[in-house]
Design an enzyme around this catalytic site. Structure first.
Site, PDB file in Angstrom:
ATOM      1  N   LYS A 175      32.469  31.711  42.675  1.00  0.00           N
ATOM      2  CA  LYS A 175      33.271  31.286  43.811  1.00  0.00           C
ATOM      3  C   LYS A 175      32.816  31.940  45.119  1.00  0.00           C
ATOM      4  O   LYS A 175      32.103  32.944  45.107  1.00  0.00           O
ATOM      5  CB  LYS A 175      34.740  31.584  43.529  1.00  0.00           C
ATOM      6  N   TYR A 199      38.999  19.560  41.154  1.00  0.00           N
ATOM      7  CA  TYR A 199      40.344  20.086  40.904  1.00  0.00           C
ATOM      8  C   TYR A 199      41.404  18.993  40.806  1.00  0.00           C
ATOM      9  O   TYR A 199      42.592  19.268  40.950  1.00  0.00           O
ATOM     10  CB  TYR A 199      40.709  21.100  41.995  1.00  0.00           C
ATOM     11  N   PHE A 215      49.727  24.546  45.027  1.00  0.00           N
ATOM     12  CA  PHE A 215      48.590  25.356  45.469  1.00  0.00           C
ATOM     13  C   PHE A 215      47.314  24.542  45.688  1.00  0.00           C
ATOM     14  O   PHE A 215      46.279  25.096  46.052  1.00  0.00           O
ATOM     15  CB  PHE A 215      48.308  26.490  44.467  1.00  0.00           C
ATOM     16  N   ARG A 269      34.515  32.010  28.684  1.00  0.00           N
ATOM     17  CA  ARG A 269      35.866  32.319  29.175  1.00  0.00           C
ATOM     18  C   ARG A 269      36.295  33.722  28.759  1.00  0.00           C
ATOM     19  O   ARG A 269      36.960  34.431  29.520  1.00  0.00           O
ATOM     20  CB  ARG A 269      36.869  31.268  28.709  1.00  0.00           C
ATOM     21  N   ARG A 286      36.378  39.054  35.764  1.00  0.00           N
ATOM     22  CA  ARG A 286      37.499  38.971  36.711  1.00  0.00           C
ATOM     23  C   ARG A 286      38.176  40.330  36.914  1.00  0.00           C
ATOM     24  O   ARG A 286      38.629  40.620  38.016  1.00  0.00           O
ATOM     25  CB  ARG A 286      38.488  37.915  36.255  1.00  0.00           C
ATOM     26  N   ASN A 301      39.189  35.074  42.318  1.00  0.00           N
ATOM     27  CA  ASN A 301      38.938  35.763  41.054  1.00  0.00           C
ATOM     28  C   ASN A 301      37.480  35.684  40.613  1.00  0.00           C
ATOM     29  O   ASN A 301      37.173  35.858  39.444  1.00  0.00           O
ATOM     30  CB  ASN A 301      39.879  35.259  39.958  1.00  0.00           C
ATOM     31  N   HIS A 352      34.906  30.443  38.151  1.00  0.00           N
ATOM     32  CA  HIS A 352      35.595  29.353  37.453  1.00  0.00           C
ATOM     33  C   HIS A 352      34.820  29.075  36.189  1.00  0.00           C
ATOM     34  O   HIS A 352      33.582  29.087  36.196  1.00  0.00           O
ATOM     35  CB  HIS A 352      35.621  28.079  38.313  1.00  0.00           C
ATOM     36  N   GLU A 358      33.114  18.159  34.176  1.00  0.00           N
ATOM     37  CA  GLU A 358      32.772  18.998  35.324  1.00  0.00           C
ATOM     38  C   GLU A 358      31.264  19.092  35.530  1.00  0.00           C
ATOM     39  O   GLU A 358      30.786  19.043  36.674  1.00  0.00           O
ATOM     40  CB  GLU A 358      33.351  20.406  35.134  1.00  0.00           C
TER      41      GLU A 358
END
Length: 140
Positions: free
Chosen positions: A9, A49, A57, A85, A102, A112, A115, A126
């Site tokens: 990010k 998203y 949000f 993950r 994270r 964080n 993704h 994705e």
């Protein structure tokens, strides 16, 4: 072999953590098969998203993810989604386990650092947003 998408990010890219994060993910045993740096535009962000479109949000998320360059990567391997993950840790850095990306690099639940796709089905969708099939290069 399962594939999964990772996005480093804007906050992590700005803090020069892209290489460290990609390196840590490679150390999980997963194979890096695609990598690119880009500035996400609003259209791509909204497609990425879209499951969160009705959430309060959503606009903040779109504004954040388009605020600076990101690094997109695809990793491949057995159980790639869960392996990646696990290395990333909980979405909320305050709740993430010690030694996860994270926990080590996240600032807050929005910033964080990374993704990761949440399922093999989501990963497939994705990945197509960021890479063509020809750009997914198997490494041996």
């Amino acid at each position: 072999m399962e594939k999964t998408l990772v996005l480093v990010k804007p906050d992590a890219v700005a803090r020069r953590l892209s290489g460290e994060i990609i390196g840590r993910l490679e150390k999980t045993g997963m194979t890096l098969v695609a990598l690119r740096m880009l500035q996400m535009d609003r259209g791509l962000a909204e497609r990425h998203y879209s499951p969160h479109r009705e959430r309060p949000f959503f606009d903040g998320l779109i504004n954040y993810i388009t605020s600076g360059p990101i690094v997109a990567a695809v990793f491949e391997g057995n159980d790639a989604v869960n392996t990646i993950r696990s290395a990333m840790g909980s979405t909320d850095p305050a709740k993430a386990s010690e030694g996860t990306i994270r926990k080590d690099y996240g600032i807050d639940i929005e910033r964080n650092a990374v993704h990761g796709s949440d399922s093999a089905q989501t990963a497939e969708q994705e990945i197509k947003l960021y890479f063509s099939d020809a750009e997914l290069l198997p490494c041996t």
